[in-house]
Design an enzyme around this catalytic site. Structure first.
Site, PDB file in Angstrom:
ATOM      1  N   LYS A  80      61.743  41.419  28.010  1.00 62.52           N
ATOM      2  CA  LYS A  80      60.963  40.556  28.888  1.00 62.52           C
ATOM      3  C   LYS A  80      61.948  39.708  29.678  1.00 62.52           C
ATOM      4  CE  LYS A  80      56.458  39.543  29.288  1.00 62.52           C
ATOM      5  NZ  LYS A  80      55.290  40.414  29.187  1.00 62.52           N
ATOM      6  N   GLY A 184      35.403  36.264  30.022  1.00 64.15           N
ATOM      7  CA  GLY A 184      36.377  36.434  31.105  1.00 64.15           C
ATOM      8  C   GLY A 184      36.128  37.701  31.886  1.00 64.15           C
ATOM      9  N   GLY A 186      37.799  38.748  34.807  1.00 65.64           N
ATOM     10  CA  GLY A 186      38.864  38.884  35.799  1.00 65.64           C
ATOM     11  C   GLY A 186      39.175  40.352  36.018  1.00 65.64           C
ATOM     12  N   HIS A 187      40.436  40.640  36.279  1.00 67.11           N
ATOM     13  CA  HIS A 187      40.841  42.016  36.594  1.00 67.11           C
ATOM     14  C   HIS A 187      40.420  43.002  35.514  1.00 67.11           C
ATOM     15  CE1 HIS A 187      43.793  39.756  39.110  1.00 67.11           C
ATOM     16  NE2 HIS A 187      43.380  40.652  39.954  1.00 67.11           N
ATOM     17  N   VAL A 188      40.581  42.615  34.267  1.00 64.80           N
ATOM     18  CA  VAL A 188      40.271  43.536  33.166  1.00 64.80           C
ATOM     19  C   VAL A 188      38.795  43.440  32.769  1.00 64.80           C
ATOM     20  CG1 VAL A 188      40.817  44.198  30.792  1.00 64.80           C
ATOM     21  CG2 VAL A 188      42.642  43.423  32.304  1.00 64.80           C
TER      22      VAL A 188
END
Ligand code: NAD
Length: 348
Positions: A80, A184, A186-188
């Site tokens: 990362k 949630g 959102g995108h997912v």
């Protein structure tokens, strides 16, 4: 600040502190373990309060990537990178180019993808200085939806596969009529809602942005719920797709679901809460196993494979979860602990 003695160090192979005076870039690249292959992981930009905070974050995240890659069956290690700074006010093209150079200096030991604070365009900018970036090309179609390098369609599909497998295992049921609460959209989350609606699941949804809720209500016949009420619902499945650490003692006490299967990272506020879920008879799909569709997508972009190869690979998330559930049952331990054990067996 001692690095080797750091509580999160965990035998990291390589930690690079990167500074470019001309652009003001300060970053840390961490490679946790490369036994299975070169390290793959996102690069995050965040206004860390201190270098110590940035170091802690990068070490924790890169270790997590080793486990995630191992459980996703990738020939990749875990790594990362973090850039210290506010992405809204301190991000410049020059910093992205400088970051690309630093990534390149590791000769592929670390391959970067996108994470919080960075966009696909930022990654493309880094890509002008290094070939070791992935997740920037529109290659795949997940259920007819083109992915522009953004892994969310693959993440959502993987969560759908994992949720379906988990419901079958815990309830011996298909998804038709099964009640799912999604936290949630959102995108997912919104894409997960679409998959579930198609299979006949009954949806209860929440978000802090009303427009996201309206979409799910109008397109997927979902029932809108206030954010604070999502834990109390009498549903079969709880799908956390917003933020981490939501599975704390208080919320676990409230949950009536038989299955927890969602995209959010680091869902358990503490590892030992996995055992609390066992006590309540709730089947928990370990987050880094069920949400691995995105990293699988990024890996497949890096090897330029086909839509079908990617989908076949994501489908294996279901098999991996079954392996975890069976071992957890046999040994009488929590699924999150079993996931860690299997990952360690694979990468050690
Ligand atoms: P996102 O930011 O697009 O969506 C998160 C949604 O949650 C937003 O719509 C936000 O308004 C909503 N939200 C925030 N706080 C909330 C609250 N208290 N109650 C209800 N809703 C709330 O993020 P995403 O890309 O959809 O990712 C969702 C989660 O999955 C994150 O935890 C992310 O780290 C994890 N994840 C995402 C991917 C990916 O490919 N995008 C991959 C692996 C893991």
């Amino acid at each position: 600040m001692s690095v080797f003695e750091h509580s999160e160090y965990d035998g990291h192979e390589h930690v690079a502190f990167c500074q470019d005076k001309a652009t003001g870039l300060k970053a840390i690249i961490a490679v946790h373990n490369s036994n299975l292959g070169n390290a793959l992981g996102g690069c995050r930009m965040w206004p860390y309060g201190s270098d110590e905070e940035a170091l802690r974050d990068v070490l924790r995240l890169s270790k997590g990537m080793t486990y995630k890659a191992a459980m996703a069956g990738l020939k990749q290690g875990g790594g990362k990178a973090v850039i210290i700074g506010d992405p809204r006010t301190e991000k410049t093209v020059e910093k992205m180019l400088a970051m690309g150079k630093f990534i390149d200096s590791l000769s592929g030991q670390y391959i970067s993808a996108e994470d919080s604070g960075l966009t696909v365009d930022d990654l493309k900018m880094m890509g002008k200085k290094t070939e070791y970036v992935s997740g920037i090309q529109a290659k795949y179609h997940i259920n007819s939806e083109p992915a522009d390098g953004n892994p969310a369609p693959s993440t959502a599909y993987g969560v759908f596969v994992g949720l379906k497998t988990s419901v079958k295992h815990a309830m011996n049921s298909e998804l038709k009529g099964v009640k799912v609460a999604i936290q949630g959209l959102g995108h997912v989350g919104i894409r997960l809602a679409k998959h579930l609606h198609k299979e006949g699941a009954q949806l209860y949804v929440t978000d802090i942005h009303p427009e996201n809720i309206e979409k799910a209500v109008s397109e997927f016949a979902a029932t809108a719920v206030k954010p604070e009420d999502i834990y109390d619902l009498d549903v079969d499945v709880f799908a956390p797709c917003a933020m981490g650490a939501i599975l704390d003692a208080e919320n676990i006490f409230k949950l009536k679901a038989k299955v927890i299967a969602g995209a959010a990272n680091n869902q358990l506020a503490k590892e030992e809460f996995g055992q609390l879920l066992v006590g309540k008879g709730i089947l928990y799909a370990p987050d880094y196993v069920i949400n691995a569709g995105g990293i699988i997508d990024i890996y497949h972009q890096s090897i330029s494979s086909s839509d079908q190869a990617l989908i076949n690979h994501i489908n294996k998330i279901g098999d991996t979860l079954l392996e975890i559930y069976q071992r957890a049952q046999t040994q009488g331990i929590a699924t999150n602990i079993v996931a860690n054990q299997i990952a360690e067996e694979r990468f050690s």
